[in-house]
Enzyme design. Structure first.
Site, mmCIF file in Angstrom:
data_model
loop_
_atom_site.group_PDB
_atom_site.id
_atom_site.type_symbol
_atom_site.label_atom_id
_atom_site.label_comp_id
_atom_site.label_asym_id
_atom_site.label_seq_id
_atom_site.Cartn_x
_atom_site.Cartn_y
_atom_site.Cartn_z
ATOM 1 C CG ASP A 130 34.201 43.745 37.848
ATOM 2 O OD1 ASP A 130 34.324 43.388 36.645
ATOM 3 O OD2 ASP A 130 34.080 45.016 38.258
ATOM 4 C CD GLU A 182 39.039 45.526 31.789
ATOM 5 O OE1 GLU A 182 39.216 46.434 32.676
ATOM 6 O OE2 GLU A 182 38.196 45.097 31.122
#
Length: 530
Positions: free
Chosen positions: A13, A191
């Site tokens: 991420d 997301e």
């Protein structure tokens, strides 16, 4: 050239941030403490760990967090005066709920002491902060929907119920209207939102398709920050879905315009390999950080080389070269090196200390504890490597054990430990847990190995899908137990690609489930790439 991954081993991420001529990447750490790793570069080729900001109880306490919970998808930004870090502490993985709590902390220097956090909300996970030109700060977060199929805004997956946006400030918290600005494309599982502004357009990038082989970076734009947002002509900017190259599972990153005038986008990635029988695919290094060069055309971003699949080698903005992989060794006399972390607890003094004798682990709860486990380890960053240590330990019961482990989570690990075995005495025992709950149970592999008094040296050799532990006491190395399946220690081990989200570690472990806090000392540790 930039060679992918730019951060090898578990670095998921990647939030990408530029401050003048300095570049930063912040990555998720999940249940590993301290929370969030921040790397710095001035050439996009060489990256150095400079901060682990969530380093005290006031910022983070993950005791009791299940495996693969904790810090998900931080966002690092700079508003011209200070750094801002937005992060989630996820308290639940399985079932309908996530119990995800979102916080913001601030620091004038990336490696300084970060402020006590502002609690923001618990709508979902993957929070982000955008600083608009007029100084307004906008908070974004995924809205989590626990109600089941047919109830969310995106039919591809009801749980991921759109991206929320609201103004936020440290003085007033969330203010004004909360808007659901984006529901995502038909790939679903939308997301990881990030917004940036260029030429009057607000650009939104999100991660879609889950963290497995359908993962993608999706792009949309709007003239108004609150939308409506139109999708990119190809919907996705980056995706390796359906390809067969060495880089897979690409998604979830962030865009930066460099001071050289070039444009780059980070992404998470996986490098799969076959299992021990030559079939299947697994990623022992977890989700790593990659980077691609992007170009503007018709006010949209595109990969420089065309298509959506990133390259292994990418043109860099300078002629910098990355050093070749090198072994690392420590005696812990100067403290715990930066590459090491531990699990969950913000009170490390209860589980280890460093000093003239080396690293001393204080045996606490079991290998599978979610609360207080004495495990200090570093990421596996190469497909082949050897790790070596020495343990000095005097167990008095089989409830006390200390040694070397290859570890993913409490249900995916191998460990060679020194213990007191009934009817044998002081012995080495090989334990293995080959998959996720509820399908796995820790097993003793082979027979206990009697050893004499004094220190015992341990090592493990990992070669792609296979690994072998060894031991010695003053003589030659001897095999400890059979060859083991290293593919267990991976994202795909156990429940598969969406069952866990970190990566393989190797390090030192101790337990004392008698409650007597027996101590084991490790005078040295070496990690040598193959």
């Amino acid at each position: 050239m930039i060679r992918n991954p730019v951060l090898s081993g578990f670095h998921a991420d990647p939030s990408f941030c530029r401050v003048g001529e300095d570049y930063y990447i912040a990555t998720s750490t999940f249940e590993w403490f301290p929370g969030v790793l921040i790397y710095h570069s001035r050439d996009l080729v060489n990256w150095r760990l400079v901060a682990k900001p969530l380093d005290r109880p006031g910022l983070l306490d993950m005791r009791g967090n299940p495996d693969s919970c904790g810090i998900w998808a931080p966002c690092l930004s700079h508003d011209g005066e200070a750094f801002w870090l937005v992060y989630t502490d996820v308290k639940r993985l399985d079932g309908s709920f996530k119990d995800a709590h979102n916080y913001i902390t601030r620091c004038e220097t990336v490696d300084g002491e970060w402020s006590d956090p502002w609690y923001v909300s618990s709508h979902g996970f993957d929070p982000s902060l955008f600083h608009d030109e007029d100084g307004t700060k906008y908070y974004m977060v995924l809205q989590w929907n626990h109600r089941g199929p047919g109830t969310g805004g995106n039919p591809a997956n009801a749980s991921f119920d759109g991206i929320l946006l609201q103004e936020w400030s440290p003085e007033t918290g969330l203010t004004g209207e909360m808007t659901r600005i984006y529901d995502g494309t038909d790939r679903g599982l939308t997301e990881g939102p990030h917004i940036f502004k260029r030429n009057g357009w607000y650009y939104l990038t999100v991660a879609e398709g889950g963290t497995g082989y359908d993962h993608a970076v999706t792009m949309a734009r709007s003239r108004d920050i609150r939308g409506p947002y139109e999708d990119h002509p190809d919907k996705h900017l980056i995706s390796a879905a359906g390809s067969d190259g060495p880089i897979q599972r690409t998604g979830h990153g962030q865009y930066v315009e460099t001071h050289w005038g070039d444009h780059y986008h980070t992404f998470l990635m996986g490098r799969p390999m076959p299992g021990p029988d030559g079939t299947g695919r697994f990623c022992p290094l977890g989700r790593e950080t990659g980077m691609e060069k992007v170009v503007w055309r018709d006010d949209w971003l595109w990969l420089e080389q065309g298509g959506m699949v990133p390259r292994v080698e990418v043109p860099a903005p300078t002629d910098a070269e990355a050093p070749a992989p090198a072994p690392t060794e420590t005696d812990f006399k100067g403290g715990l090196p930066g590459e090491f972390q531990w699990l969950r607890t913000p009170e490390p003094d209860r589980i280890f200390r460093t000093g003239p004798e080396g690293l001393t682990l204080i045996g606490r709860e079991s290998f599978g504890s979610w609360f207080e486990q004495a495990l200090v380890a570093r990421r596996q960053q190469h497909f082949t490597y050897t790790a070596e240590t020495e343990v000095r330990f005097e167990p008095t019961t089989y409830q006390q054990a200390a040694g070397l482990t290859t570890y993913y989570n409490r249900h995916k690990f191998h460990a060679l430990v020194l213990t007191e075995e009934p009817d044998v005495g002081r012995a080495l025992v090989l334990f293995s847990c080959p998959g996720d709950w509820p399908d796995a149970r820790m097993e003793m592999v082979g027979e206990p190995i009697p050893v004499g008094d004094g220190p015992v040296e341990l090592n493990v050799e990992v070669d792609h899908a296979r690994q072998q532990f060894h031991w010695r006491q003053g003589g030659d190395w001897q095999a400890a137990g059979p060859e083991l399946d290293a593919s267990v220690i991976s994202d795909e081990g156990g429940r598969g690609e969406h069952g866990s989200f970190t990566g393989a570690f190797v390090g030192m472990i101790a337990m004392d489930v008698s409650g007597m806090a027996a101590e084991a000392t490790f005078p040295r540790f070496a990690y040598r790439p193959g």
